[in-house]
Design a protein around this motif. Structure first.
Motif, PDB file in Angstrom:
ATOM      1  N   SER A  65       0.616  -1.193   0.068  1.00 35.74           N
ATOM      2  CA  SER A  65      -0.036  -0.110   0.162  1.00 35.74           C
ATOM      3  C   SER A  65       0.905   1.363   0.061  1.00 35.74           C
ATOM      4  CB  SER A  65      -0.964   0.024   1.115  1.00 35.74           C
ATOM      5  OG  SER A  65      -1.707  -1.303   1.228  1.00 35.74           O
ATOM      6  N   ARG A  69       2.329   1.856  -3.407  1.00 39.96           N
ATOM      7  CA  ARG A  69       1.236   2.394  -4.323  1.00 39.96           C
ATOM      8  C   ARG A  69       1.226   3.960  -4.082  1.00 39.96           C
ATOM      9  NH1 ARG A  69      -0.677   3.328  -9.154  1.00 39.96           N
ATOM     10  NH2 ARG A  69      -2.884   3.526  -9.153  1.00 39.96           N
ATOM     11  N   ASP A  86       3.738   5.938  -5.553  1.00 44.56           N
ATOM     12  CA  ASP A  86       3.462   6.308  -6.778  1.00 44.56           C
ATOM     13  C   ASP A  86       2.492   7.416  -7.296  1.00 44.56           C
ATOM     14  OD1 ASP A  86       5.066   4.196  -7.614  1.00 44.56           O
ATOM     15  OD2 ASP A  86       3.590   2.724  -7.935  1.00 44.56           O
ATOM     16  N   PHE A  88      -6.791   6.835  -4.468  1.00 47.08           N
ATOM     17  CA  PHE A  88      -6.153   5.560  -3.568  1.00 47.08           C
ATOM     18  C   PHE A  88      -7.337   4.728  -3.246  1.00 47.08           C
ATOM     19  CE2 PHE A  88      -4.371   3.941   0.379  1.00 47.08           C
ATOM     20  CZ  PHE A  88      -3.169   3.304  -0.392  1.00 47.08           C
ATOM     21  N   THR A  92      -6.964  -1.548  -0.114  1.00 50.33           N
ATOM     22  CA  THR A  92      -6.082  -1.272   0.777  1.00 50.33           C
ATOM     23  C   THR A  92      -6.450  -2.139   2.227  1.00 50.33           C
ATOM     24  OG1 THR A  92      -5.196   0.674  -0.068  1.00 50.33           O
ATOM     25  CG2 THR A  92      -4.754   0.212   2.164  1.00 50.33           C
ATOM     26  N   GLU A 132     -10.574  -5.875  -6.583  1.00 50.16           N
ATOM     27  CA  GLU A 132      -9.752  -5.196  -7.598  1.00 50.16           C
ATOM     28  C   GLU A 132     -10.256  -5.306  -8.923  1.00 50.16           C
ATOM     29  OE1 GLU A 132      -6.673  -3.501  -6.321  1.00 50.16           O
ATOM     30  OE2 GLU A 132      -8.648  -3.645  -4.998  1.00 50.16           O
ATOM     31  N   LEU A 167      -5.924  -0.990  -6.362  1.00 50.71           N
ATOM     32  CA  LEU A 167      -4.519  -0.935  -5.588  1.00 50.71           C
ATOM     33  C   LEU A 167      -3.518  -1.547  -6.396  1.00 50.71           C
ATOM     34  CD1 LEU A 167      -2.904  -0.278  -3.166  1.00 50.71           C
ATOM     35  CD2 LEU A 167      -3.616  -2.185  -2.243  1.00 50.71           C
ATOM     36  N   ILE A 168      -4.041  -2.551  -7.168  1.00 53.72           N
ATOM     37  CA  ILE A 168      -3.031  -3.689  -7.826  1.00 53.72           C
ATOM     38  C   ILE A 168      -3.849  -4.055  -9.115  1.00 53.72           C
ATOM     39  CG2 ILE A 168      -1.920  -5.708  -7.875  1.00 53.72           C
ATOM     40  CD1 ILE A 168      -1.606  -5.786  -4.939  1.00 53.72           C
ATOM     41  N   GLN A 225       4.489   3.037 -11.801  1.00 54.23           N
ATOM     42  CA  GLN A 225       4.507   1.697 -11.151  1.00 54.23           C
ATOM     43  C   GLN A 225       5.722   1.214 -10.229  1.00 54.23           C
ATOM     44  OE1 GLN A 225       1.636  -0.412 -11.496  1.00 54.23           O
ATOM     45  NE2 GLN A 225       0.504   1.619 -12.217  1.00 54.23           N
ATOM     46  N   LEU A 270       4.822   0.575  -6.316  1.00 48.79           N
ATOM     47  CA  LEU A 270       4.030  -0.733  -6.238  1.00 48.79           C
ATOM     48  C   LEU A 270       4.546  -1.910  -6.661  1.00 48.79           C
ATOM     49  CD1 LEU A 270       1.250  -2.079  -6.124  1.00 48.79           C
ATOM     50  CD2 LEU A 270       0.857  -1.783  -8.714  1.00 48.79           C
TER      51      LEU A 270
END
Length: 483
Positions: A78, A81, A84, A213, A218, A261, A268-269, A402, A405
């Motif tokens: 987290s 990320r 980023d 975000f 997360t 996700e 987040l991913i 990226q 992350l």
């Protein structure tokens, strides 16, 4: 355009300047890696003194270690990320400041509960430093030098691991247990000042399109990783009702995370990242290798004490040989990666580890200290080569937006391997030794447990080799440097 000779002259003059401009930023990142590994390794030696100071049980003071480990493992993706999105320099400075403040609070904590809470905050600071240190390398050094920089960061991490127990022991003897935390404060402040002055402003690299975000993702990931880390660390290799519930919770949390996700606009991913076989291979092999390395730290002290009958001072000296070898090998390993390519050197490191683990599964205890130390040095040098190569293979081709992350994912896989190794491989060792009371086990039983544990470790590394060989080149290695 200019003539080839002119371009060559320009390159020759530019390289020293680039090298000089990267020294300050790299020094600050090295201090960040040193601090995060010191925070992991130095606290263990202080547990007996802390238990006595607070009149607490071993199970209670163990949370000083668990709080740091769980916070680091569960939050590292987290915060990578977040770097980023917001800019990694800004977040790195926040992480260093948080680590310094939390270290001070650990050192002055009046109660065990406040000490554990401060250790969790310290773990968050360490998560930021570990995730962003590797992520920021790409913006500091040229791609042809990425392996060397990663090797240097690995060296600093190994130095922190090796230095932690001995430094902690000296500080406790001289000034008391509080100084194992307070010593971090001036180092973190120096690192923060150096980072503030030298790290490049990377806000231009921060994502400017969708800066949202993923709070739900997360939260689910933190709860999932936290539940898994607790399940692996609180059972001491035994699966009881609490561990089973935590593992079930981790499974449910993981499934919910994947579902969220897939649906959310700014995850987040991004799950399509895992279509990259290079990344999948790097994460899997990273976790396997970390599992084996943690096993060596669990098995080693018992084997040296019970099978080789060494005293505490000799055990500490022998156990420091591995981290010392990794520290000395880190920078040369990075140069080898730059020269010969990341994938080739990653395989070389894994083959070295497998060969040494196989030797440790066969060498009898009668071979003495040399029979244990020599293969362990090979294991740790192989580990240093693998780490530099594996990290370079992934990070050298990552888009600037990226890097945090991907660095967080690499560190997460490593931490999951560490917690799994401590629990599962510790259980293998105890089962093969035929006793749960390893502190009083007979030498032949401990020797058999050691051989079995390293045989299993050999099998795991062979699996890692197969995964690494099976991965396609999703990204090309950096071009080798001509001799």
């Amino acid at each position: 355009m200019g003539t080839p000779a002119a371009r060559s002259a320009d390159s020759d003059t530019a390289m020293p300047a680039a090298r000089a401009s990267s020294r300050g930023p790299l020094a600050s990142l090295c201090l960040a890696m040193l601090l995060s590994s010191l925070g992991t390794s130095s606290a263990n030696v202080g547990l007996p003194a802390i238990a006595q100071a607070f009149a607490a049980s071993f199970q209670a003071v163990q949370w000083i270690v668990l709080a740091y480990l769980v916070a680091t493992t569960s939050l590292i993706v987290s915060v990578g990320r977040l770097g980023d999105i917001l800019g990694r320099r800004r977040l790195m400075l926040t992480g260093l400041s948080l680590f310094a403040t939390a270290s001070l609070l650990c050192g002055i904590a009046p109660t065990l509960g406040l000490l554990i809470a401060a250790r969790a905050a310290q773990g968050l600071g360490a998560a930021i430093m570990m995730a962003l240190a590797m992520a920021m390398v790409g913006g500091i050094v040229p791609q042809s030098k990425t392996g060397s920089a990663m090797g240097l960061l690995g060296t600093m991490s190994a130095i922190g691991t090796a230095l932690g127990p001995s430094l902690g022991g000296m500080l406790i003897a001289a000034s008391g247990w509080r100084w194992i935390f307070l010593v971090n404060v001036p180092i973190a402040l120096v690192a923060a000042v150096l980072a503030g002055r030298s790290l490049p402003d990377d806000r231009a690299d921060a994502q400017t399109g969708n800066r949202a975000f993923d709070r739900i993702g997360t939260l689910l990931l933190v709860l999932t990783l936290g539940a898994y880390a607790l399940a692996m660390t609180t059972g001491h290799g035994q699966i009881g009702p609490l561990n089973a519930m935590l593992l079930l919770g981790a499974g449910v949390g993981g499934a919910l995370f994947v579902h969220v996700e897939k649906k959310i606009a700014a995850p987040l991913i991004r799950l399509d990242l895992f279509r990259d076989r290079v990344l999948r291979s790097a994460l899997a092999t990273n976790a396997i290798v970390a599992t084996v390395m943690m096993m060596t730290l669990v098995v080693g002290p018992f084997h040296l004490a019970r099978a080789l009958r060494l005293d505490a001072a000799a055990i500490g000296l022998v156990m420091s040989a591995g981290p010392l070898a990794a520290a000395l090998a880190g920078v040369p390993a990075g140069h080898l990666v730059d020269r010969h390519g990341a994938r080739r050197m990653a395989l070389a490191g894994l083959i070295g580890m497998a060969s040494a683990c196989l030797a440790l599964s066969l060498i009898p205890a009668t071979a003495g200290i040399a029979g244990y130390v020599a293969p362990m040095v090979v294991v740790t040098i192989g580990y240093a080569v693998f780490q530099a190569a594996n990290t370079t293979a992934v990070m050298s081709g990552v888009d600037a937006g990226q890097r945090g992350l991907i660095s967080g994912l690499l560190n997460m896989s490593r931490n999951l391997g560490l917690v799994s190794g401590a629990s599962l491989m510790g259980a293998v060792f105890a089962l093969a030794a035929g006793t749960g009371d390893l502190a009083s086990a007979l030498a032949p039983a401990v020797d058999q447990g050691t051989k079995t544990a390293f045989a299993v470790a050999t099998g795991l590394i062979v699996v890692a080799i197969a995964i690494a060989r099976g991965a396609r080149k999703g990204r090309h290695d950096p071009a080798p440097i001509p001799a």
